[in-house]
Design an enzyme around this catalytic site. Structure first.
Site, PDB file in Angstrom:
ATOM      1  N   HIS A 252     -52.169 -89.840  90.423  1.00 35.43           N
ATOM      2  CA  HIS A 252     -52.472 -91.061  88.895  1.00 35.43           C
ATOM      3  C   HIS A 252     -52.079 -90.287  87.762  1.00 35.43           C
ATOM      4  O   HIS A 252     -52.609 -89.771  87.486  1.00 35.43           O
ATOM      5  CB  HIS A 252     -53.899 -90.159  89.028  1.00 35.43           C
TER       6      HIS A 252
ATOM      7  N   GLU B 288     -50.142 -95.606  87.861  1.00 38.79           N
ATOM      8  CA  GLU B 288     -50.225 -94.473  89.459  1.00 38.79           C
ATOM      9  C   GLU B 288     -49.799 -95.062  90.228  1.00 38.79           C
ATOM     10  O   GLU B 288     -50.004 -96.666  90.636  1.00 38.79           O
ATOM     11  CB  GLU B 288     -51.849 -94.573  88.788  1.00 38.79           C
TER      12      GLU B 288
HETATM   13  O1  TA6 Z   1     -57.246 -94.226  87.738  1.00 36.43           O
HETATM   14  C1  TA6 Z   1     -58.141 -95.877  86.401  1.00 36.43           C
HETATM   15  C2  TA6 Z   1     -59.867 -94.814  86.999  1.00 36.43           C
HETATM   16  O2  TA6 Z   1     -59.972 -94.959  88.476  1.00 36.43           O
HETATM   17  C3  TA6 Z   1     -60.513 -95.435  85.537  1.00 36.43           C
HETATM   18  O3  TA6 Z   1     -60.981 -96.359  86.053  1.00 36.43           O
HETATM   19  C4  TA6 Z   1     -60.500 -94.146  85.014  1.00 36.43           C
HETATM   20  O4  TA6 Z   1     -62.224 -93.943  85.607  1.00 36.43           O
HETATM   21  C5  TA6 Z   1     -59.154 -92.539  85.681  1.00 36.43           C
HETATM   22  O5  TA6 Z   1     -59.352 -93.370  86.997  1.00 36.43           O
HETATM   23  C6  TA6 Z   1     -59.884 -91.551  84.979  1.00 36.43           C
HETATM   24  O6  TA6 Z   1     -60.747 -91.123  85.489  1.00 36.43           O
HETATM   25  P1  TA6 Z   1     -61.305 -89.590  85.691  1.00 36.43           P
HETATM   26  O7  TA6 Z   1     -62.031 -89.153  87.443  1.00 36.43           O
HETATM   27  O8  TA6 Z   1     -60.496 -88.581  85.498  1.00 36.43           O
HETATM   28  O9  TA6 Z   1     -62.083 -89.518  84.546  1.00 36.43           O
END
Ligand code: TA6
Length: 305
Positions: A172, A276
């Site tokens: 991510h 990601e």
């Molecule tokens: O990858 C995008 C995502 O799924 C968004 O929907 C947002 O939730 C982000 O990840 C960050 O998530 P986190 O749990 O790290 O705050």
């Protein structure tokens, strides 16, 4: 980590001119990597690549200055590992979003100085009763990182059971950009994506390059394309190449969500974008018994002429 443990870690895995282990923010143990090509920082918690800066370049990863570093808390920025599921758990909403890999301890398995001056590190997820309760499949997870003028990251899942299992996963990655207004992402043109903004999940088709002018939360499906982040402000292009990834997630929380999350800082959302390398939704991966699956991403930086 106690000084005894830290010195034991360094005596086993430190390499002069490459890597040493230190106490980092929030008491997290970190590996500080510095070689002739680049610098990087990796927290043992979550095997979390926090920073990577090739020589002569500005940092390539974004790490919030307002993030809270603490045991068991995910770090805002760098490369969080989403594993063994992506997003909310399919059946149990009480389980952590994006899985547990990014908030549990990993152990050093290997460090190596490579002939070309790069530094190789391998970390393994430490299984506990808590992880086995959430994920009752005999398996192992490793992160292999090569720090050089490129950053190579492999997330390796081994199925050590006698039955197949499915995983969702993502590296991510938060990228440092000059400003969202100076940036476009190429490589996903004409791809189908799930638009998750507002809690929806609408299938759409990407028209042209991606620009960020409001909240963006998209899972691009069935694509193995390289992505290019063109940053006119820093006059550079960040290339994200992958293997073993069929999804790419693009995310910027924009103003309101960033404020709600509380750890982006004022206008922090303007200096970052997540691209990601993933396997999510339609692209979850079935790992057969006795086999391994590797999600690879290679990140490089080129001049934007
Ligand atoms: O990858 C995008 C995502 O799924 C968004 O929907 C947002 O939730 C982000 O990840 C960050 O998530 P986190 O749990 O790290 O705050």
């Amino acid at each position: 980590m106690s000084s005894t443990d830290l010195s034991a870690l360094n005596s086993r895995f430190a390499i002069p001119g490459h890597v040493q282990f230190e106490d980092g923010p929030g008491g997290l143990t970190i590996a500080e990597i510095a070689n002739s090509h680049a610098e990087a920082t990796i927290a043992l918690q979550g095997a979390h690549v926090m920073n990577w800066q090739p020589s002569g370049q500005e940092p390539v990863l974004w790490l919030s200055r307002f993030g809270k570093f603490a045991p068991g808390k995910s770090i805002r920025g760098g490369v969080p590992i989403c594993w063994p599921w992506f997003g909310p758990h399919a059946e149990d909403a009480k389980l952590p979003g994006h899985g547990f890999a990014r908030t549990v301890m990993w152990e050093m398995l290997e460090t190596k100085a490579l002939p070309d001056g790069a530094t190789f590190l391998c970390l393994g997820l430490i299984e506990t009763d808590a992880t086995r309760t959430q994920w009752p499949h005999p398996s192992s997870a490793q992160l292999r990182v090569t720090v050089s003028a490129e950053l190579k990251i492999e997330l390796v899942t081994c199925n050590t059971s006698s039955a197949p299992f499915q995983i969702g996963e993502a590296l991510h990655t938060y990228f440092h950009i000059s400003d969202v207004a100076n940036m476009a992402i190429r490589g996903l043109e004409a791809c189908t994506y799930l638009d998750k903004v507002g809690g929806s999940s609408t299938r759409k088709t990407q028209r042209g390059p991606i620009v960020i002018e409001s909240e963006v939360d998209r899972v691009y499906l069935d694509t193995e394309a390289d992505c290019l982040i063109e940053d006119r402000g820093l006059k550079r292009r960040i290339r994200i190449a992958t293997r073993g990834s069929r999804s790419t997630v693009v995310w910027n929380p924009w103003i309101e969500k960033a404020e709600k999350m509380g750890d982006f800082g004022p206008e922090g959302y303007r200096g970052m974008v997540c691209v990601e390398s993933a396997n999510a939704v339609d692209n979850v991966v079935t790992v057969l018994p006795g086999t391994e699956h590797i999600l690879l991403t290679v990140i490089g930086v080129e001049a934007l002429t």
